[in-house]
Scaffold this motif. Structure first.
Motif, PDB file in Angstrom:
ATOM      1  N   ILE A  62     -75.080 -77.219 -71.675  1.00 26.20           N
ATOM      2  CA  ILE A  62     -74.561 -78.399 -72.619  1.00 26.20           C
ATOM      3  C   ILE A  62     -75.314 -79.847 -72.527  1.00 26.20           C
ATOM      4  N   HIS A  63     -75.433 -80.301 -71.434  1.00 28.33           N
ATOM      5  CA  HIS A  63     -76.206 -81.386 -71.277  1.00 28.33           C
ATOM      6  C   HIS A  63     -77.600 -81.398 -71.638  1.00 28.33           C
ATOM      7  N   THR A  64     -78.115 -80.431 -71.664  1.00 25.38           N
ATOM      8  CA  THR A  64     -79.725 -80.322 -71.992  1.00 25.38           C
ATOM      9  C   THR A  64     -79.704 -79.746 -73.228  1.00 25.38           C
ATOM     10  N   HIS A  65     -78.715 -79.239 -74.254  1.00 27.70           N
ATOM     11  CA  HIS A  65     -78.968 -78.494 -75.346  1.00 27.70           C
ATOM     12  C   HIS A  65     -78.012 -79.057 -76.356  1.00 27.70           C
ATOM     13  N   TYR A  66     -77.284 -80.045 -75.887  1.00 26.26           N
ATOM     14  CA  TYR A  66     -76.414 -80.705 -76.980  1.00 26.26           C
ATOM     15  C   TYR A  66     -76.900 -80.973 -78.192  1.00 26.26           C
ATOM     16  N   ARG A  67     -78.040 -81.296 -78.239  1.00 26.14           N
ATOM     17  CA  ARG A  67     -78.589 -81.791 -79.690  1.00 26.14           C
ATOM     18  C   ARG A  67     -78.786 -80.634 -80.554  1.00 26.14           C
ATOM     19  N   GLU A  68     -78.679 -79.281 -80.128  1.00 22.90           N
ATOM     20  CA  GLU A  68     -78.812 -78.046 -80.904  1.00 22.90           C
ATOM     21  C   GLU A  68     -77.425 -77.704 -81.065  1.00 22.90           C
ATOM     22  N   SER A  69     -77.489 -76.664 -82.300  1.00 26.51           N
ATOM     23  CA  SER A  69     -76.376 -76.102 -82.681  1.00 26.51           C
ATOM     24  C   SER A  69     -76.152 -74.874 -81.582  1.00 26.51           C
ATOM     25  N   ILE A  70     -75.323 -75.116 -80.404  1.00 26.87           N
ATOM     26  CA  ILE A  70     -74.996 -74.275 -79.368  1.00 26.87           C
ATOM     27  C   ILE A  70     -73.378 -73.502 -79.503  1.00 26.87           C
ATOM     28  N   SER A  71     -73.345 -72.908 -78.845  1.00 27.58           N
ATOM     29  CA  SER A  71     -72.023 -72.072 -78.473  1.00 27.58           C
ATOM     30  C   SER A  71     -71.657 -71.710 -77.584  1.00 27.58           C
ATOM     31  N   ILE A  72     -70.501 -71.222 -77.304  1.00 30.33           N
ATOM     32  CA  ILE A  72     -70.217 -70.524 -76.028  1.00 30.33           C
ATOM     33  C   ILE A  72     -70.697 -69.178 -75.966  1.00 30.33           C
ATOM     34  N   LYS A  73     -70.767 -68.379 -77.122  1.00 27.99           N
ATOM     35  CA  LYS A  73     -71.227 -67.033 -77.359  1.00 27.99           C
ATOM     36  C   LYS A  73     -72.568 -67.128 -76.970  1.00 27.99           C
ATOM     37  N   GLU A  74     -73.410 -67.991 -77.461  1.00 22.21           N
ATOM     38  CA  GLU A  74     -74.709 -68.102 -77.514  1.00 22.21           C
ATOM     39  C   GLU A  74     -75.006 -68.128 -75.693  1.00 22.21           C
ATOM     40  N   PHE A  75     -74.314 -68.969 -75.274  1.00 21.42           N
ATOM     41  CA  PHE A  75     -74.469 -69.352 -73.677  1.00 21.42           C
ATOM     42  C   PHE A  75     -74.220 -67.799 -72.923  1.00 21.42           C
ATOM     43  N   CYS A  76     -73.307 -67.185 -73.566  1.00 22.07           N
ATOM     44  CA  CYS A  76     -72.970 -65.956 -72.791  1.00 22.07           C
ATOM     45  C   CYS A  76     -73.993 -64.722 -72.938  1.00 22.07           C
ATOM     46  N   ILE A  77     -74.542 -64.784 -74.238  1.00 23.91           N
ATOM     47  CA  ILE A  77     -75.390 -63.639 -74.534  1.00 23.91           C
ATOM     48  C   ILE A  77     -76.455 -64.114 -73.750  1.00 23.91           C
ATOM     49  N   LYS A  78     -76.891 -65.396 -73.386  1.00 24.75           N
ATOM     50  CA  LYS A  78     -78.139 -65.603 -72.677  1.00 24.75           C
ATOM     51  C   LYS A  78     -78.001 -65.233 -71.032  1.00 24.75           C
ATOM     52  N   ASN A  79     -76.760 -65.331 -70.739  1.00 20.96           N
ATOM     53  CA  ASN A  79     -76.305 -65.151 -69.383  1.00 20.96           C
ATOM     54  C   ASN A  79     -75.729 -63.891 -69.208  1.00 20.96           C
ATOM     55  N   LYS A  80     -75.745 -63.008 -70.102  1.00 26.97           N
ATOM     56  CA  LYS A  80     -75.101 -61.565 -69.942  1.00 26.97           C
ATOM     57  C   LYS A  80     -73.575 -61.745 -69.479  1.00 26.97           C
ATOM     58  N   MET A  81     -72.870 -62.696 -69.895  1.00 32.18           N
ATOM     59  CA  MET A  81     -71.234 -62.857 -69.628  1.00 32.18           C
ATOM     60  C   MET A  81     -70.372 -62.388 -70.661  1.00 32.18           C
ATOM     61  N   ASN A  82     -69.161 -62.049 -70.256  1.00 31.72           N
ATOM     62  CA  ASN A  82     -68.187 -62.087 -71.205  1.00 31.72           C
ATOM     63  C   ASN A  82     -67.536 -63.314 -71.819  1.00 31.72           C
ATOM     64  N   THR A  83     -67.702 -63.465 -73.263  1.00 30.42           N
ATOM     65  CA  THR A  83     -67.226 -64.798 -73.816  1.00 30.42           C
ATOM     66  C   THR A  83     -65.774 -65.290 -73.359  1.00 30.42           C
ATOM     67  N   ALA A  84     -64.847 -64.454 -73.562  1.00 30.23           N
ATOM     68  CA  ALA A  84     -63.571 -64.789 -73.100  1.00 30.23           C
ATOM     69  C   ALA A  84     -63.226 -65.103 -71.729  1.00 30.23           C
ATOM     70  N   TYR A  85     -64.011 -64.120 -70.964  1.00 34.16           N
ATOM     71  CA  TYR A  85     -64.044 -64.757 -69.554  1.00 34.16           C
ATOM     72  C   TYR A  85     -64.431 -66.198 -69.195  1.00 34.16           C
ATOM     73  N   LEU A  86     -65.683 -66.414 -69.699  1.00 33.81           N
ATOM     74  CA  LEU A  86     -66.265 -67.703 -69.369  1.00 33.81           C
ATOM     75  C   LEU A  86     -65.393 -68.766 -70.045  1.00 33.81           C
ATOM     76  N   GLY A  87     -64.800 -68.540 -71.165  1.00 42.14           N
ATOM     77  CA  GLY A  87     -63.827 -69.625 -71.690  1.00 42.14           C
ATOM     78  C   GLY A  87     -62.729 -69.774 -70.864  1.00 42.14           C
ATOM     79  N   TYR A  88     -62.107 -68.559 -70.357  1.00 43.56           N
ATOM     80  CA  TYR A  88     -60.906 -69.074 -69.354  1.00 43.56           C
ATOM     81  C   TYR A  88     -61.372 -69.752 -68.328  1.00 43.56           C
ATOM     82  N   LEU A  89     -62.453 -69.421 -67.501  1.00 38.60           N
ATOM     83  CA  LEU A  89     -63.156 -69.949 -66.458  1.00 38.60           C
ATOM     84  C   LEU A  89     -63.404 -71.484 -66.647  1.00 38.60           C
ATOM     85  N   PHE A  90     -64.086 -71.771 -67.810  1.00 39.11           N
ATOM     86  CA  PHE A  90     -64.385 -73.166 -67.975  1.00 39.11           C
ATOM     87  C   PHE A  90     -62.930 -73.904 -68.373  1.00 39.11           C
TER      88      PHE A  90
END
Length: 124
Positions: A30-58
């Motif tokens: 987030i701190h690195t890419h805040y200028r861009e159109s980013i989302s939790i889904k995009e982060f999860c795809i790049k890190n091969k994670m489940n979006t719901a789980y990361l959302g819960y953990l975050f």
């Protein structure tokens, strides 16, 4: 002021280090890419994670949702820009990753209780 900033930074580091590595990674993203159109889904795809789980953990570890944290971070950066430059509000909105000046103003008011223009007048 310098002592207060140093203390604040130490507190930030302490709490940041208490987070799990994946949440630390998400925050750094987030701190690195805040200028861009980013989302939790995009982060999860790049890190091969489940979006719901990361959302819960975050939310569990930070007390905030991913998108809310992103918006709050963008507002914090925009405040620095607002006070340090004479850029127009629409340029600040664009530079901090907001999709439109209208949305930026709405988010800014929600977080600070006033418009960016009023904030600039009061605090610069």
């Amino acid at each position: 002021i310098i002592e207060l900033l140093e203390y604040s930074y130490l507190l930030y580091q302490y709490y940041f280090n208490q987070l799990s590595p994946i949440i630390q990674s998400a925050i750094r993203y987030i701190h690195t890419h805040y200028r861009e159109s980013i989302s939790i889904k995009e982060f999860c795809i790049k890190n091969k994670m489940n979006t719901a789980y990361l959302g819960y953990l975050f939310k569990k570890e930070t007390g905030n949702f991913f998108n809310n944290y992103l918006t709050q971070y963008r507002i914090c950066i925009s405040i620095q820009t607002l006070l340090d430059t004479d850029l127009q509000i629409s340029d600040i909105a664009s530079a901090t990753g907001f999709s439109s000046a209208t949305y930026y103003i709405r988010c800014f008011k929600k977080q600070t209780g006033m418009s960016p223009i009023k904030y600039r007048v009061l605090y610069s």
